[in-house]
Design an enzyme around this catalytic site. Sequence first.
Site, PDB file in Angstrom:
ATOM      1  N   TRP A 103      10.509  -4.301   9.163  1.00  3.29           N
ATOM      2  CA  TRP A 103       9.054  -4.354   8.975  1.00  3.29           C
ATOM      3  C   TRP A 103       8.514  -5.696   9.408  1.00  3.29           C
ATOM      4  O   TRP A 103       7.434  -5.782  10.006  1.00  3.29           O
ATOM      5  CB  TRP A 103       8.689  -4.024   7.529  1.00  3.29           C
ATOM      6  N   ASP A 170       3.601  -9.201   2.998  1.00  4.83           N
ATOM      7  CA  ASP A 170       3.746  -7.750   2.938  1.00  4.83           C
ATOM      8  C   ASP A 170       4.552  -7.425   1.677  1.00  4.83           C
ATOM      9  O   ASP A 170       5.755  -7.643   1.624  1.00  4.83           O
ATOM     10  CB  ASP A 170       4.466  -7.258   4.203  1.00  4.83           C
ATOM     11  N   LYS A 194       5.137   3.250  -1.770  1.00  3.43           N
ATOM     12  CA  LYS A 194       6.430   2.814  -2.290  1.00  3.43           C
ATOM     13  C   LYS A 194       6.361   2.634  -3.805  1.00  3.43           C
ATOM     14  O   LYS A 194       7.210   3.102  -4.527  1.00  3.43           O
ATOM     15  CB  LYS A 194       6.864   1.492  -1.641  1.00  3.43           C
TER      16      LYS A 194
HETATM   17  C1  LIG Z   1       7.208   1.166   4.324  1.00  2.00           C
HETATM   18  C2  LIG Z   1       6.906  -0.222   4.659  1.00  2.00           C
HETATM   19  C3  LIG Z   1       5.983  -0.553   5.680  1.00  2.00           C
HETATM   20  C4  LIG Z   1       5.294   0.478   6.524  1.00  2.00           C
HETATM   21  O1  LIG Z   1       4.346   1.172   5.814  1.00  2.00           O
HETATM   22  P1  LIG Z   1       3.414   2.274   6.490  1.00  2.00           P
HETATM   23  O2  LIG Z   1       2.476   2.589   5.395  1.00  2.00           O
HETATM   24  O3  LIG Z   1       4.292   3.418   6.884  1.00  2.00           O
HETATM   25  O4  LIG Z   1       2.751   1.680   7.671  1.00  2.00           O
HETATM   26  C5  LIG Z   1       5.719  -1.886   5.900  1.00  2.00           C
HETATM   27  N1  LIG Z   1       6.325  -2.849   5.190  1.00  2.00           N
HETATM   28  C6  LIG Z   1       7.224  -2.565   4.225  1.00  2.00           C
HETATM   29  C7  LIG Z   1       7.862  -3.687   3.476  1.00  2.00           C
HETATM   30  C8  LIG Z   1       7.539  -1.245   3.933  1.00  2.00           C
HETATM   31  O5  LIG Z   1       8.425  -0.971   2.974  1.00  2.00           O
END
Ligand SMILES: *Cc1c(COP(=O)(O)O)cnc(C)c1O
Length: 357
Positions: A103, A170, A194
């Site tokens: 990511w 993030d 998540k």
């Molecule tokens: C799942 C995830 C993403 C991507 O998320 P989307 O909503 O599919 O764009 C980005 N960063 C992390 C840390 C993730 O776990």
Amino acid sequence: MKKIHNFSAGPSILPASVLQKASEAIINFNGTGLSVLEVSHRSKEFVAVMEEARSLALELLGLQNQGYQALFLQGGASMEFLRVPMNLLPEGGKAAYLETGTWAQSAIKEAKNFGEVEVVASSKEANFNHIPKGYHIPEDAAYFHCTSNNTIFGTQMKEFPNTNVPMICDMSSDIFSRVLDFSEFGLIYAGAQKNMGPAGTTLVVVKEDLLGKTNRTIPNILNYQQHISKESMYNTPSVYAVYVSLLTMQWIKAQGGVATVEKLNEEKAALLYQEIDRNPCFVGTANHEDRSLMNACFLLQDETLKEKFDALWKEAGISGINGHRSVGGYRASIYNAMPIESVKVLVEVMQALEKSI
Ligand SMILES: *Cc1c(COP(=O)(O)O)cnc(C)c1O
């Protein structure tokens, strides 16, 4: 119905009481006689949902009245990979990134469309099995971007650098899972699916005074300032995803807040990692000191046991523990909503495999 233990990495487990309320609102939303799926986002009932969701997000992070705004946007965390540099990286400027996983790499790739990117450290050579430490963040960077929890590789930042450069994080897979000094961050984002709600919305928490400094023309839909001025209703928000995220945040508050949830997360992770370390059938993939409280990645010591182990966990009602293709093996995601009972079931299955050989 057989009890299923949902270890999916995302979209992932939500608290049972949240699912119950969410399903009731599909038929009758807050006593309106309408489904939450068919009400106007401008109705007073939904406007109240958005207002409470925005303020509760700040409350859970301890960021009220400190110049932060919370938004519920669309496009997933992936959209923030580009919206962050577009809004925060000035023309001709430089941004610093920590490369800790897939990511983070996607975030780096998008940022390169907007200016110079300095990758201050990377654990790529070790297949991202640890968090790099002791790196230097250039003083002239517009911001420093990191990923607090690496969902795919099962590593988590336990410490954040001490820097004057605004920190962007993030937190998709560990939002509301532990107490941090969130005021150290200039912007935090997290895809809901998540640890907060269904897929379809992303929480963005941004310190307002960082915005409006790029000299770049930013299309409205990509402009955080537009979304702030429209109170996260610039366009039709993802009504249901925001509503269910609010229910989850209310659930966290009712548990006693993030600190209480964190204690439970620590207990669950300790239980699982103890077994991974003790049981001769398994080996963990992440460096011990960087292990994630959210995603535990592990391999079988002997691949020929795979069929037997897979049959055992399936029989026990466990779902979603296949590892990501870039690590292989298994990944047990034990997010906020995962009850400790389900972790115990997984541990028992691991012990059953050991006894069977
Ligand atoms: C799942 C995830 C993403 C991507 O998320 P989307 O909503 O599919 O764009 C980005 N960063 C992390 C840390 C993730 O776990």
